[in-house]
Design a protein around this motif. Sequence first.
Motif, PDB file in Angstrom:
ATOM      1  N   THR A  63       2.527   3.503   3.818  1.00  0.00           N
ATOM      2  CA  THR A  63       3.979   3.302   3.884  1.00  0.00           C
ATOM      3  C   THR A  63       4.612   4.667   3.669  1.00  0.00           C
ATOM      4  N   ILE A  99       4.821  -8.787  -0.279  1.00  0.00           N
ATOM      5  CA  ILE A  99       5.745  -8.030   0.578  1.00  0.00           C
ATOM      6  C   ILE A  99       6.329  -8.904   1.688  1.00  0.00           C
ATOM      7  N   LYS A 107       1.813   1.078  -3.835  1.00  0.00           N
ATOM      8  CA  LYS A 107       2.370  -0.259  -3.706  1.00  0.00           C
ATOM      9  C   LYS A 107       1.573  -1.323  -4.462  1.00  0.00           C
ATOM     10  N   PHE A 141       8.389  -3.808  -4.357  1.00  0.00           N
ATOM     11  CA  PHE A 141       6.963  -3.747  -3.992  1.00  0.00           C
ATOM     12  C   PHE A 141       6.345  -2.402  -4.367  1.00  0.00           C
ATOM     13  N   ILE A 142       7.195  -1.450  -4.729  1.00  0.00           N
ATOM     14  CA  ILE A 142       6.712  -0.122  -5.120  1.00  0.00           C
ATOM     15  C   ILE A 142       6.392  -0.148  -6.614  1.00  0.00           C
ATOM     16  N   GLU A 143       5.186   0.235  -6.963  1.00  0.00           N
ATOM     17  CA  GLU A 143       4.765   0.073  -8.359  1.00  0.00           C
ATOM     18  C   GLU A 143       5.654   0.826  -9.333  1.00  0.00           C
ATOM     19  N   GLU A 169       3.759   5.598  -0.257  1.00  0.00           N
ATOM     20  CA  GLU A 169       4.092   4.849  -1.469  1.00  0.00           C
ATOM     21  C   GLU A 169       2.848   4.293  -2.165  1.00  0.00           C
ATOM     22  N   LYS A 187      -2.372  -2.141   0.341  1.00  0.00           N
ATOM     23  CA  LYS A 187      -2.505  -0.739  -0.042  1.00  0.00           C
ATOM     24  C   LYS A 187      -3.119   0.125   1.051  1.00  0.00           C
TER      25      LYS A 187
END
Lengths: 596, 596
Positions: free
Chosen positions: B263, B434, B255, A419-421, B253, B259
């Motif tokens: 996170t 997610i 993501k 899920f982390i770009e 993060e 967004k």
Amino acid sequence: MSYTAPVKDMLFAIEHLADIAQVAQMPGFEEAGLDTAAAVLEECARFNEGVVAPLNVPGDQNPSSWKDGAVSTTPGFRQAYAQFTEGGWQGLQHPTDFGGQGLPKTIGAACVEMLNSANLSFALCPLLTDGAIEALLTAGSDELKSTYLEKLVSGEWTGTMNLTEPQAGSDLALVRTRADAQPDGTYKLFGTKIFITYGEHDMADNIVHLVLARVAGAPEGVKGISLFVVPKFLVNEDGSLGARNDVHCVSIEHKLGIKASPTAVLQFGDQGGAVGYLVGEENRGLEYMFIMMNAARYAVGVQGIAIAERAYQKAVAYARERVQSRPVDGSVRGSATIIHHPDVRRMLMTMRALTEGCRAMALVAAAAYDAAHHHPDESVRRDNAAFYEFMVPLVKGYSTEMSLEVTSLGVQVHGGMGFIEETGAAQYYRDARILPIYEGTTAIQANDLVGRKTARDGGATARAIAAQIEKTEAQLAASGSEAARATAARLTAARQAFLDVVEFIAGSAKADPNAAYAGSVPYLMLAGNLVAGWQLARALLVAEKLSGQGQDDAFLQAKIATARFYAEHILVRAPGLRDEVVHGAASVMALAPEAF
Amino acid sequence: MSYTAPVKDMLFAIEHLADIAQVAQMPGFEEAGLDTAAAVLEECARFNEGVVAPLNVPGDQNPSSWKDGAVSTTPGFRQAYAQFTEGGWQGLQHPTDFGGQGLPKTIGAACVEMLNSANLSFALCPLLTDGAIEALLTAGSDELKSTYLEKLVSGEWTGTMNLTEPQAGSDLALVRTRADAQPDGTYKLFGTKIFITYGEHDMADNIVHLVLARVAGAPEGVKGISLFVVPKFLVNEDGSLGARNDVHCVSIEHKLGIKASPTAVLQFGDQGGAVGYLVGEENRGLEYMFIMMNAARYAVGVQGIAIAERAYQKAVAYARERVQSRPVDGSVRGSATIIHHPDVRRMLMTMRALTEGCRAMALVAAAAYDAAHHHPDESVRRDNAAFYEFMVPLVKGYSTEMSLEVTSLGVQVHGGMGFIEETGAAQYYRDARILPIYEGTTAIQANDLVGRKTARDGGATARAIAAQIEKTEAQLAASGSEAARATAARLTAARQAFLDVVEFIAGSAKADPNAAYAGSVPYLMLAGNLVAGWQLARALLVAEKLSGQGQDDAFLQAKIATARFYAEHILVRAPGLRDEVVHGAASVMALAPEAF
């Protein structure tokens, strides 16, 4: 290396499933045997792995941008494109008359897959140029051909397809862009086109727009649409570039994926009219556009396979490296790499089987295309044409829908990191999402399958394919191995489900169109699933025959395992799809529109 | 309005499927009947539609940002959160002793759905706080309870779950964060936690981190993990905020989705040790964490339903407005809104049926939770606890996986516009991704279903559920309507498929764990599919009984049509899933890890 071209798997399918030896017996393809295929694929792999693939992440992070009508592509794209044209990659499948290499689609399709795996956004530019070339080859006047084709085939200039307008997407009858005939035989075009891939960019000296528009007084609907060439720069008699034409990019879209490929809004005729040249005859534009569309639809199907392959490779690499939890069977005492866990294996096998199955289907379809165009015997050409035409909606529809499943599994294999770009798995998930939409949504492919490909001939082509599949089942039965028997059983069930659906669709398309079209997409998914599974079943037979003979045993055993997995885990979806189509039509339309 | 809460559908399920009247007979829930449910849901709808939903797009476009250790949430979030706490929404399901409203989960779950439909990113903050409250209620000392619970229940402070570390995701045995006992009975914590949702933000005065860590000398693996409260600000004896604790957000993060929800990477102990307070006993941390996890897993399942509902609403609105092509049945002469096209209807019905089915399943599970905790009869509590425990992996796993399908269809209904970020359909597709990952991936849910929920009792709970489903089939047969008969046939087939799988799983979990776990996710998908379809079948029976009596006939007819669609198009996937599990295990693990 972020991408390694699956040359071995491609050559296996090209040799044993698409039967390149047969293709090489056709006039014009004498040099295009397995050795040529291997040499071209190796060279293509080197180029795409080394030059194009490394630009995939930068393209996502630093997409094409628009300023004052000009579009700057991602840094590095211009240079890579120059190398692409210098390598002659644009002309691979195009006629030698115009500077191409005249290779069969059976080889070209594998190269298209590699380019798209390396970089879907980058690959779209050549993909659209291919379509423009096809249209001009088929319907362009000698003058248009001599002015544009060499430059397009070399890749010096690029092409676009201008169909969509704000009110006209799937429904081209609603196209409003106007073309006014001029005394000199040219036309002036006025209107707005949207979603024009590479409609403006900085990678080539000129852009050759192929544009659907209506000439004044033309009939309403699709029968009044003509096709025009509208170059970004007019071309002088000596072939040099002349004045800037009145077509301008007023913006580009902010998209979910394929961000590096500029998606332009083009304005025609704001400054007096964009000069256009009629392709073929007036009012036959849709017919010509379908030539481009059909080539592009096949290519978009290959895009689905390409992105699936890349997502698969990334997921495998992560599963080999990430350590987490003990295996349930106790085979490792401590925490193990996650590739030891059954559900991770199930996901990877699903990704692999779908990708290899669709690749095999696409390459077999490509061989049929080659035979349809090059075989000396007319009846062979006709049969292959019918087969290929049936395959186009499957290659496009099924392979792109499967790419959603595969890229989603690719994220899932990565867990939270997916899920982390920055991980990169998410880019494939985003990029793939356009594939079942552009060049005709899955529903449009399914309508084509129901109407033109099934109902029109009463299901004859579909039944002919089923008969071929039945022969494969007999060969599997003759083999008698456990894998062959397991595969045969699922193939038989899926083929019977397919035949039930064909009968239902052929019978109801006219009598109860809502019922037939309510099942159109499940029918397409069933047909694509079956044909991909059939090709893997053929691959299993070949692998069984070859195994134990050479040094490729690991590859052959893997092919057998993959084919069996496909049968046991993917072909088994077929009966449920049949039930949806044959016994579920009424409930699709039961709820009134106002009740939603 | 970008979101309209489906209050009517929720109340239908709460009244007729979850049987709120039964819940209201339990001690402590005397006021929590249908009227209360209706009043709470109406108020909740107003708040979420008006205040929270409008922040969903801004949250995506202008996500939380990090600077110098501080996180700024999207403009508007702070104010909306203040209204959320003022409205008492955080305390809805929590004990009145600590300022909550003590409402049953049967009502609370519907409110959670609304908040998540309105804004998945926003809703995560209260979701995590709920988990922290549960853990403290169950295992916290009186001192911890009196210091933290009221502030958490009011929402004045928020909670987090700190499980994951770079090397420890699904596998908590690998947790390395260290807790050193201090002479005063507190601990000092040292370590790095990642993926901490709302680990740092500006919406509340204090953040109460619940942190898994190892005390020196603790056993290896999960049996050596303890749970600690680590507040962002220490709390003085009088309840006022004291010194800043040594826990700091070092980054957030970038993501794919959600967004707006920060996170965080949290660093504990860089400046001498973060002060922590032991929850319960040492080395029992995982047990307590599972209390939070179980509450959170159910809630994440509801997130799946919530995002599916919102994607559905957006797709319906677009399908009602977009004009494109003539209907295949000729019912409209010119181009029509696309809701007239069969495949658009199929997509919308699929979205609707999946969403309503999962909602019904979740609300029925909630009622079981209420009975498991509040029913005066111990055997009733025990049966309901077993049922609820069985439901948790289904609600979490199936509803979140289905949200991927629904949000993907939501993009597809929009065609090319779906791929343009400004349209908004793509956000749901990104946000949803997610859900099958966090709070335990689908594979982790499936392991739970196979191991603790099926194999441990030899399939007894599963078979008890199947027996209940069989009764519904008999009622459908007794009804005799076409819709009931069609539904009964698919329900029977799906139940039998489920029983085949239960027998296989119960029989192989120990003897051949690879085989059992290879089918774990297909088993989960089958079980979730079946239970959701069963609940819609029950809804069909209720709707048939009530129809013709009141003014709700359109709603009731729609329910019947939706239930039948689910049976004919979604329940029919069950036999294929059975075949995967029961007859496909070997091929999952056949390919050696090095052969991928």
